[in-house]
Motif scaffolding. Structure first.
Motif: not given
Length: 389
Positions: A53-80
């Motif tokens: 839902m709008a305001g549930s924090g999807k984009t902020t959660l995406m940011h956190r997931l991207v940071c986690h992949t960089h921190l844990k050396d997980i190979r990620g790819y992001v699509v907006n």
């Protein structure tokens, strides 16, 4: 002589049949590429489609997931996939805004905000096969593909473009849907039930593994939600304080969704503090395994059914063509589309109208009058006699 004549006729017929078979083989159509979808299926990367839902924090959660992949050396790819977002807190590898200009779409088609988002997503979906090909080229170098969706959840989940994008991902890679829930707002039983109903509808609409992601657990713990999902009596006790119609409906629906909760994975995360990221990716891996065991089999079954229907339709068309060729005996057949007949009949009608007009002109020139014209003339003569001096 009669026998030789009969044998020559049989040979001619056999020759015609051989020629007909040869022509049909030349007209044979090869199977479509959709049937080879299972051979090109890859176990990696896992597609994570983030909706909520709008305001549930999807984009902020995406940011956190991207940071986690960089921190844990997980190979990620992001699509907006949100064309209306002004700024993103993360760098997207593929961004719909690079392809479709949201404000230009609104101006060109005279649309409002929601209509502009939907049309932009529809335009982007027409070229989504290129997105899949780009990810396929990098598949050996990726573990996860994180997909951010528009803030208006209904634009993605219930639109044709959303279905096309989801099915394109699911037919090529293991795909998981992460439904983000605003935990503090869900402390109200009615809001909680609304979120659960929406999650249920997304599960049966996409037919993909779904993870209930309770966001903002740093503000409010999600243990109450887990308790309500495991024990419907606890939920009814919480909802009984409100005696409105919506509360009564909510209590009734809690019994209906009891089975739905049993087959659902849920985790609590915080997009701000980063709590629960490990649990989230563990749930993603478990859902990916579930996809390979259950959901992919159902997807292959639906694909085979679609392919079978296409083969039956193609076979029916070829049989009809074979019968027509046998009936014609190999002669040239002129196909009538009906356009010539319409044009001919139209030209004949025009000629008849012209002939009638010419006949009327000739009658006038010769002084020939019809009965109606004679009656009109008699009436005029009577009026002249009446007013004559």
């Amino acid at each position: 002589m009669l026998i030789l004549w009969f044998c020559s006729i049989l040979k001619a017929k056999d020759k015609e049949k051989e020629e007909l078979t040869e022509n049909m083989n030349k007209l044979h159509i090869e199977g479509s590429s959709s049937g080879s979808g299972s051979s090109s299926f890859r176990r990696k990367p896992v597609i994570i489609i983030v909706v909520g839902m709008a305001g549930s924090g999807k984009t902020t959660l995406m940011h956190r997931l991207v940071c986690h992949t960089h921190l844990k050396d997980i190979r990620g790819y992001v699509v907006n996939l949100d064309p209306a977002v002004m700024t993103l807190p993360y760098a997207a590898n593929i961004d719909v805004r690079d392809t479709v200009k949201y404000k230009e779409v609104m101006k060109q088609f005279n649309l409002g905000p929601n209509g502009g988002i939907l049309t932009s997503l529809n335009l982007f979906a027409t070229k989504f096969d290129e997105v899949i090909s780009v990810i396929e080229k990098r598949a050996d170098q990726l573990d996860y593909v994180l997909v951010d969706t528009p803030g208006q959840i209904e634009i993605f989940t219930w639109s044709a473009s959303g279905a096309i994008i989801t099915e394109a991902f699911a037919s090529t890679f293991p795909t998981v849907v992460a439904y983000v829930v605003d935990t503090p707002r869900s402390e109200d039983p009615t809001t909680f039930m609304s979120n659960m109903l929406y999650a249920c509808s997304i599960l049966y609409k996409t037919r993909l593994p779904l993870i209930l992601t309770f966001n903002k657990v740093d503000v409010a713990a999600h243990q109450f939600a887990l308790e309500w999902m495991e024990d419907f009596e606890a939920f009814q006790t919480a909802a009984s304080s409100d005696h409105s119609y919506s509360s009564t409906l909510t209590q009734s629906l809690s019994l209906v969704l009891d089975e739905f909760y049993n087959n659902l994975k849920s985790v609590g995360v915080s997009a701000v503090s980063g709590v629960g990221m490990e649990a989230f990716f563990n749930a993603v891996e478990a859902s990916a395994e579930e996809y390979m065991e259950t959901y992919k089999a159902d997807l292959d079954k639906r694909r085979e059914e679609k392919q079978r229907l296409e083969e039956d339709r193609r076979k029916e068309s070829m049989d009809k063509l074979r019968r027509d060729m046998e009936k014609s005996g190999g002669e040239t057949v002129v196909l009538s589309t009906g356009l010539k007949d319409k044009e001919a009949s139209k030209s004949m009608m025009d000629e008849e109208d012209e002939d009638e007009e010419m006949d009327d002109d000739d009658d006038d020139d010769l002084g020939i009058y019809t009965e109606e014209e004679d009656a009109i003339d008699e009436d005029e003569d009577e009026e002249v006699d009446r007013f004559g001096f």
